[in-house]
Motif scaffolding. Structure first.
Motif, PDB file in Angstrom:
ATOM      1  N   TRP A   1       0.826  -1.207   0.000  1.00 49.39           N
ATOM      2  CA  TRP A   1       0.000   0.000   0.000  1.00 49.39           C
ATOM      3  C   TRP A   1       0.860   1.257   0.000  1.00 49.39           C
ATOM      4  O   TRP A   1       0.540   2.232  -0.658  1.00 49.39           O
TER       5      TRP A   1
ATOM      6  N   GLN B   1       2.007   2.074  -3.332  1.00 49.79           N
ATOM      7  CA  GLN B   1       0.970   2.681  -4.162  1.00 49.79           C
ATOM      8  C   GLN B   1       0.762   4.158  -3.826  1.00 49.79           C
ATOM      9  O   GLN B   1      -0.141   4.794  -4.363  1.00 49.79           O
TER      10      GLN B   1
ATOM     11  N   LEU C   1      -8.491   2.396   4.597  1.00 51.41           N
ATOM     12  CA  LEU C   1      -8.020   1.188   3.928  1.00 51.41           C
ATOM     13  C   LEU C   1      -8.758  -0.071   4.382  1.00 51.41           C
ATOM     14  O   LEU C   1      -8.492  -1.161   3.882  1.00 51.41           O
TER      15      LEU C   1
ATOM     16  N   ARG D   1     -10.343  -2.509   1.935  1.00 52.31           N
ATOM     17  CA  ARG D   1      -9.421  -3.234   1.061  1.00 52.31           C
ATOM     18  C   ARG D   1      -9.010  -4.580   1.661  1.00 52.31           C
ATOM     19  O   ARG D   1      -8.017  -5.165   1.248  1.00 52.31           O
TER      20      ARG D   1
ATOM     21  N   ARG E   1     -10.218  -8.593   3.015  1.00 53.92           N
ATOM     22  CA  ARG E   1     -11.200  -9.671   2.892  1.00 53.92           C
ATOM     23  C   ARG E   1     -10.848 -10.758   3.897  1.00 53.92           C
ATOM     24  O   ARG E   1      -9.687 -11.130   4.042  1.00 53.92           O
TER      25      ARG E   1
ATOM     26  N   ARG F   1     -16.207  -8.357   3.955  1.00 54.06           N
ATOM     27  CA  ARG F   1     -15.543  -7.538   2.950  1.00 54.06           C
ATOM     28  C   ARG F   1     -14.927  -6.291   3.577  1.00 54.06           C
ATOM     29  O   ARG F   1     -14.674  -5.297   2.908  1.00 54.06           O
TER      30      ARG F   1
ATOM     31  N   PHE G   1      -6.094  -6.543  -0.553  1.00 56.39           N
ATOM     32  CA  PHE G   1      -6.106  -6.554  -2.004  1.00 56.39           C
ATOM     33  C   PHE G   1      -5.968  -5.119  -2.499  1.00 56.39           C
ATOM     34  O   PHE G   1      -6.005  -4.180  -1.733  1.00 56.39           O
ATOM     35  N   ARG G   2      -5.793  -4.969  -3.805  1.00 53.42           N
ATOM     36  CA  ARG G   2      -5.556  -3.707  -4.502  1.00 53.42           C
ATOM     37  C   ARG G   2      -4.255  -3.133  -4.108  1.00 53.42           C
ATOM     38  O   ARG G   2      -3.890  -2.417  -3.375  1.00 53.42           O
TER      39      ARG G   2
END
Length: 93
Positions: free
Chosen positions: A46, A49, A59, A62, A64, A70, A92-93
């Motif tokens: 992260w 990013q 965050l 993001r 799971r 979620r 994720f992401r």
């Protein structure tokens, strides 16, 4: 407000811990799901990013959990606060 106008307070979001604080020495980032699972989360992807200055609350969506959730709550903990067992929550992401 008394006249019906709204007042947006931006300083309130600054009170949340930021992601870059999880990179400090003897700190770690932990996700806690409503089902009771806890997992250590590596913040480096992260940060790569460009999200280092984001409050950790931004965050939480993001993550799971294997239970199907979620979202999970993010906390910055000291190394001595880390539980013995962890896992089952994935970023994720």
């Amino acid at each position: 407000m008394a006249d019906g106008a709204t007042h947006i307070v931006t300083e309130a979001r600054l009170a949340w811990p930021r992601l870059d604080q999880a990179l400090a020495a003897r700190s770690s980032l932990w996700a806690v799901c409503g089902c009771g699972r806890e997992a250590a989360i590596d913040p480096k992807p992260w940060v790569g990013q460009g999200l280092a200055r984001q409050p950790v609350a931004n965050l939480e969506t993001r993550l799971r959990c294997v239970c199907g959730a979620r979202r999970a709550h993010l906390e910055i903990r000291g190394l001595s606060e880390a539980p013995g067992q962890s896992g089952g929550i994935f970023p994720f992401r």
